[in-house]
Scaffold this motif. Sequence first.
Motif, short mmCIF file in Angstrom:
data_model
loop_
_atom_site.label_atom_id
_atom_site.label_comp_id
_atom_site.label_asym_id
_atom_site.label_seq_id
_atom_site.Cartn_x
_atom_site.Cartn_y
_atom_site.Cartn_z
N UNK A 34 -4.07 -1.06 1.09
CA UNK A 34 -2.69 -0.69 0.79
C UNK A 34 -1.74 -0.79 1.97
N UNK A 35 -2.10 -1.57 2.99
CA UNK A 35 -1.18 -1.81 4.11
C UNK A 35 -0.84 -3.29 4.15
N UNK A 36 -0.51 -3.82 2.98
CA UNK A 36 -0.39 -5.27 2.80
C UNK A 36 0.65 -5.90 3.71
N UNK A 37 1.66 -5.11 4.09
CA UNK A 37 2.70 -5.69 4.93
C UNK A 37 2.21 -5.95 6.34
N UNK A 38 1.04 -5.40 6.67
CA UNK A 38 0.50 -5.59 8.01
C UNK A 38 -0.71 -6.52 8.00
N UNK A 39 -0.88 -7.26 6.91
CA UNK A 39 -2.06 -8.10 6.75
C UNK A 39 -2.18 -9.12 7.88
N UNK A 64 -5.16 -2.44 -7.61
CA UNK A 64 -4.79 -3.85 -7.47
C UNK A 64 -4.71 -4.23 -6.00
N UNK A 65 -5.47 -5.24 -5.59
CA UNK A 65 -5.26 -5.69 -4.22
C UNK A 65 -3.85 -6.25 -4.08
N UNK A 66 -3.16 -5.87 -3.04
CA UNK A 66 -1.80 -6.35 -2.85
C UNK A 66 -0.75 -5.39 -3.37
N UNK A 67 -1.17 -4.18 -3.73
CA UNK A 67 -0.22 -3.20 -4.26
C UNK A 67 -0.32 -1.90 -3.48
N UNK A 68 0.82 -1.33 -3.10
CA UNK A 68 0.78 -0.06 -2.37
C UNK A 68 1.96 0.82 -2.75
N UNK A 69 2.43 0.68 -4.00
CA UNK A 69 3.56 1.51 -4.45
C UNK A 69 3.17 2.97 -4.51
N UNK A 70 2.02 3.23 -5.16
CA UNK A 70 1.60 4.61 -5.35
C UNK A 70 1.35 5.29 -4.01
N UNK A 71 0.70 4.56 -3.11
CA UNK A 71 0.41 5.14 -1.80
C UNK A 71 1.71 5.57 -1.13
N UNK A 109 1.53 2.85 6.92
CA UNK A 109 1.97 1.58 7.51
C UNK A 109 2.53 1.81 8.90
N UNK A 110 3.31 2.87 9.07
CA UNK A 110 3.85 3.18 10.39
C UNK A 110 2.75 3.52 11.38
N UNK A 111 1.80 4.35 10.93
CA UNK A 111 0.70 4.76 11.82
C UNK A 111 -0.10 3.54 12.28
N UNK A 112 -0.34 2.61 11.33
CA UNK A 112 -1.11 1.42 11.69
C UNK A 112 -0.35 0.56 12.69
N UNK A 113 0.99 0.67 12.68
CA UNK A 113 1.79 -0.14 13.60
C UNK A 113 2.06 0.59 14.91
N UNK A 114 1.55 1.82 15.07
CA UNK A 114 1.67 2.52 16.34
C UNK A 114 2.76 3.58 16.37
N UNK A 115 3.19 4.08 15.21
CA UNK A 115 4.29 5.05 15.17
C UNK A 115 3.91 6.37 15.84
N UNK A 116 2.62 6.69 15.83
CA UNK A 116 2.23 7.97 16.40
C UNK A 116 2.51 8.02 17.91
N UNK A 117 2.27 6.90 18.60
CA UNK A 117 2.55 6.85 20.03
C UNK A 117 4.04 7.06 20.30
#
Lengths: 589, 157
Positions: free
Chosen positions: B122-127, A191-198, A13-21
């Motif tokens: 699994x990045x649902x918060x960024x949907x 399950x779509x909408x679930x990311x606990x395990x990840x 989630x952080x990487x997708x939001x640009x944390x790497x930069x």
Amino acid sequence: MEQMIVKVGLASCGLAAGAEDVYLKLREYLGENPGAFRLAETACNGMCFEEPVVELCGLDLGKVTLGRVNPENILPLVQEYKSGKLPSSNIILAERHPAVRNELMANQKRIVLQNCGIIDPLSIGDYEERGGYAALRKALKLSPQAIIDEIQNSGLRGRGGAGFSTGLKWALCAASKSDKKYVICNADEGDPGAFMDRSMLEGDPHKVLEGMIIGAYAMGSDEGYIYCRAEYPLAIKHLNAAIKAAQERNYLGNNILGTGFSFKLHIKEGAGAFVCGEETALIHSIEGKRGMPTIRPPFPAERGLWDKPTNINNVETWANIAWIIQNGAKAFRQMGTQRSPGTKVFALAGMIAGSGLIEIPMGMTLGDIIYKVGGGMKTDKPFKALQIGGPSGGCVPADLLDTIVDYDSITATGAIMGSGGMVVMDTGTCMVDVARYFLNFTQNESCGKCTFCRIGTRRMLEILTRITEGRGVPEDLDKLEDLAKNIIKGSLCGLGQSAPNPVLTTLKYFRDEYLAHINDKRCPAGVCTVLLRFEINPDKCIGCTACARACPVNCISGYVKKPHLIDQSQCIQCGQCYKVCKFDAITKG
Amino acid sequence: MEQDFSRLDHLISVHREKEGALIPLLQAVQELDGYLSRPVLQYISDELGIPAAEIYGVATFYSIFRLQPQGKHIVRICKGTACHVSDANGIKAALLENLGLEAGETTTPDMQFTVVEVACLGCCSLAPVIMVDDQTFGKLKPQMIAGILDRFRDAEV
């Protein structure tokens, strides 16, 4: 002198939001100013909605967590902290000071997630420093039976969704006589909408490993598998690193810590099939076959992987084990409710302000989860429904938000606890469309073995599609209920048995919405495009002609500076006029 | 039609003796070739002594396997619940329009992009979210799609 530490959250989630930069910017600064601070990596602290998240700590100010940082604002914020001042903006959590999100965090109870977003997931040292592998050392001094008793006394129930007693499952597998037994971690989070395990596997992989090693010792197994979705490359990377590190410290491998007990662990990448979350299907998939469920009994505890006794638990279940061994069944039972002790991790998503990962004691109400832990709604549109349990679950309406979180109370609403996905929906969501969405999913993912699941879900999907397109007839609702009943009865595994739940719960709580689609040919939420009707409010229209120019079928007429009119007989409901109008003069409904 | 499959021999020999190795082997072959062609499946069948029908059954059961050649970049559109209620359909429409694909088509004629729908990233918060190759892009609006795809197009020049 105290050393200042800057930790950057580098989970998916952080990487997708640009944390790497942000991380690279800090590293570059550190290159020019060696020793200015210690730069560390961590995973997700659960506040995905504030990503990228950076934590500052090590100085007298205490731990300060910053949200929504970027390469431009990060250095000034770090400088402020370093000079002994609270950063002037972007603070979301602060240990010793008031901060916007402190309360959200304070209402949680974190045992499974206690290390997520705090430790470096690639560092076994970080894990050990926070008590990691102490439970394993303790367990190896106990008899296998004592461990199973402790887990059984704790009342831990399977966190994958079904809620079966973990201790009992272990006892059954332990009682099976065999020269070879397997333990498996189900990380095929579909399950779509679930990311606990990840999040757990990315953030604290050793916790899952430790639970599995303890379980293997208790059940007499020497080999295990983690079946993880291939869509989670970072989780797989962290697991591989964790396994290697654990082997080096002899927590895994031969003669573990000199006790004579040996255990080896493999990772199997899933190949994309939702049904493989079902345990018999998962076993067939590991065996290299099509992942299709088979009849139980025999249960995997008697005959599982390669016909050997096998125990399968979900990621979160395994992640509870070390805590229970370390703190005891009694302490575990002090959290949660009588029949559902402990905590539960949920992934909050959808139209909620604080989407991300949370862990709460069982027994909290759904309303408190949304408003006290999740921060309430994202926009000013009101709450409409909470979807729990993904495609196997259901939609809970506003007047049931005082339902408490435990396996039995949630099942009573018609939804299921499931693995922990919660999607918040506001009045802009059409419940018939949501039901159709889930049916489309289960219909795609049905393995095809059982006729009712294979063809019944297809018939249900056709009916729902017809309703959303304005071609529904009143008898459709009876047909849906009849099909639902038979699919539940006629399916072998959980996929089919629970596939009708999203339809049944929406029919139960939002029947009016179905009727509006069928009788009035209207979608109250304004989602089903075919049923939309666009109209121009003559009081608001100033005659700017923007809509008339945007209309692809030229069905809007009117003079400049005079209110315009839509010819409904020609309108194709494309919504272009609605999008271009700057004066809110076009209504959709 | 004679074809050279020697590139596969190493992979096959690595997996030959392992139990349950068919899926990892197919994953590895797809990694190499980009997809699983019919002659390749037949070759694996001959080598491992597993009936081709069984291999085909496995390859078509799991969504990860592709039986057609794919574009250089894979664009995964997340169709998870959170993305669905956050206008994933609008994102998909923008993607298809930008790539000039009709509904039902998945790969651009220049073999640059293949578009696939996935259940949940699994990045649902960024949907709503899409993934291009191994990079995830979140909080999307349809007008952001062109810029994202251009980044990958430029990489070609």
